[in-house]
Structures are given as structure tokens and as C-alpha cells.
Write a protein that holds these residues in place. Structure first.
Motif, PDB file in Angstrom:
ATOM      1  N   TYR A  95       1.213  -0.516  -0.253  1.00 44.91           N
ATOM      2  CA  TYR A  95       0.301  -0.036  -0.405  1.00 44.91           C
ATOM      3  C   TYR A  95       0.814   1.534   0.200  1.00 44.91           C
ATOM      4  CZ  TYR A  95       0.961   0.682   5.056  1.00 44.91           C
ATOM      5  OH  TYR A  95       1.831   0.791   6.354  1.00 44.91           O
ATOM      6  N   THR A  96      -0.110   2.460  -0.247  1.00 45.92           N
ATOM      7  CA  THR A  96       0.787   3.680  -0.077  1.00 45.92           C
ATOM      8  C   THR A  96      -0.176   4.433   0.284  1.00 45.92           C
ATOM      9  OG1 THR A  96       0.203   4.153  -2.159  1.00 45.92           O
ATOM     10  CG2 THR A  96       1.969   3.568  -2.437  1.00 45.92           C
ATOM     11  N   VAL A  97       0.374   5.363   0.841  1.00 42.50           N
ATOM     12  CA  VAL A  97      -0.528   6.835   1.698  1.00 42.50           C
ATOM     13  C   VAL A  97      -0.310   8.025   1.229  1.00 42.50           C
ATOM     14  CG1 VAL A  97      -1.769   7.374   3.827  1.00 42.50           C
ATOM     15  CG2 VAL A  97      -0.459   5.450   4.252  1.00 42.50           C
ATOM     16  N   LEU A  98      -1.832   7.976   0.766  1.00 46.15           N
ATOM     17  CA  LEU A  98      -1.509  10.360   0.079  1.00 46.15           C
ATOM     18  C   LEU A  98      -0.359  10.917   0.702  1.00 46.15           C
ATOM     19  CD1 LEU A  98      -2.098  10.339  -3.352  1.00 46.15           C
ATOM     20  CD2 LEU A  98      -4.050  12.003  -1.879  1.00 46.15           C
ATOM     21  N   GLY A  99       0.026  11.534   0.631  1.00 40.12           N
ATOM     22  CA  GLY A  99       0.568  12.927   1.451  1.00 40.12           C
ATOM     23  C   GLY A  99       1.648  12.727   2.238  1.00 40.12           C
ATOM     24  N   ILE A 100       1.460  11.218   2.437  1.00 47.64           N
ATOM     25  CA  ILE A 100       2.231  11.207   3.764  1.00 47.64           C
ATOM     26  C   ILE A 100       3.869  10.761   4.009  1.00 47.64           C
ATOM     27  CG2 ILE A 100       0.688  12.144   5.741  1.00 47.64           C
ATOM     28  CD1 ILE A 100       0.533   9.067   6.019  1.00 47.64           C
ATOM     29  N   ASP A 101       4.641  10.727   2.565  1.00 51.74           N
ATOM     30  CA  ASP A 101       5.365   9.434   1.917  1.00 51.74           C
ATOM     31  C   ASP A 101       6.381   9.970   2.730  1.00 51.74           C
ATOM     32  OD1 ASP A 101       4.143   8.442   0.529  1.00 51.74           O
ATOM     33  OD2 ASP A 101       4.034   9.678  -1.372  1.00 51.74           O
ATOM     34  N   GLU A 102       7.037  11.075   2.865  1.00 50.80           N
ATOM     35  CA  GLU A 102       7.649  12.138   3.725  1.00 50.80           C
ATOM     36  C   GLU A 102       8.010  12.106   5.109  1.00 50.80           C
ATOM     37  OE1 GLU A 102      10.573  12.950   2.255  1.00 50.80           O
ATOM     38  OE2 GLU A 102       9.459  11.673   0.408  1.00 50.80           O
TER      39      GLU A 102
END
Length: 128
Positions: free
Chosen positions: A53-60
């Protein structure tokens, strides 16, 4: 030809669709951001399903990523139970959630390529 549409890949595709819907509409955890299910890989014996999965907007932000991982891990049994009602399988795989770095790595590589092209073009124009 038969390898392209194996049973485990079809099950993975179905689980991906159902998980995306369940996480979006039924998991009510405030720690959970806007999660996108990129891929589900199911073991041949259907014992485990690795969910990427990925999470939009909080990759950093590592703290928010960790919070999302904890939220997904705590919702595993609920999601597995709901999946067993939606997807008709004799054995429902245990879910293992993994954060997918490929989107972040792809964006970083694209930025590096763009930067290299820009530097190459500026050095070509300065030589003239």
C-alpha cells in the motif's frame, strides 16, 4: 499463457479490490490516512497475502507512516473476517501489510532524470 492468469493472481486482484473498498468505507481509525492498495500477492498455498500500500500525501513523514502501519495491522483480523464474507474461498489468507516504496522511489528517480536533463541542456547552451 496459463501462467499469466494463475489462480493466485486472480485471487490477489479480487482481494485488492475488496480491501480497497473495505479500508475506504469501513475502517474507522483516525490514524489511517488515504490508503491506496497497489498490489496483493497471494502465496500458492493461500496461507498469506502480502498487501502493498501507499498513503497519499505523507510519504515523507515516518511517524505518520508508522501510525498507518499500526492502524492497518490492528485492523487485520476485521479485514480478514469481512473479506471471508465477500470473497468465497475455502481458506482466507492471513494479511500482511507492507508500505510500498516504489511510488516514492519512482518520483525521486524522475526528479533526478529531470535535473540531469536540465543540467545537460544548460551546459549545451553555455558552450554555444
Amino acid at each position: 499463457m496459463a501462467g499469466e492468469f494463475s489462480r493466485t493472481s486472480r485471487i490477489g486482484d479480487q482481494l485488492q479490490k475488496e480491501l480497497a473498498s473495505l479500508i475506504q468505507f469501513e475502517v474507522k481509525d483516525p490514524r489511517l490516512g488515504f490508503v491506496t492498495i497497489n498490489e496483493v500477492r497471494v502465496a500458492k498455498d493461500l496461507g498469506y497475502a502480502d498487501v502493498y500500500y501507499t498513503v497519499l500525501g505523507i510519504d515523507e513523514d515516518p511517524k505518520k507512516l508508522a501510525d498507518n502501519q499500526v492502524a492497518l495491522d490492528s485492523a487485520k483480523s476485521f479485514l480478514r473476517h469481512r473479506l471471508s464474507k465477500e470473497v468465497k474461498l475455502r481458506v482466507m489468507p492471513h494479511l500482511r501489510f507492507h508500505y510500498d516504496q516504489s511510488v516514492v522511489n519512482g518520483a525521486r528517480m524522475s526528479a533526478l532524470i529531470d535535473d540531469a536533463i536540465r543540467k545537460d541542456q544548460s551546459s549545451d547552451s553555455s558552450e554555444e
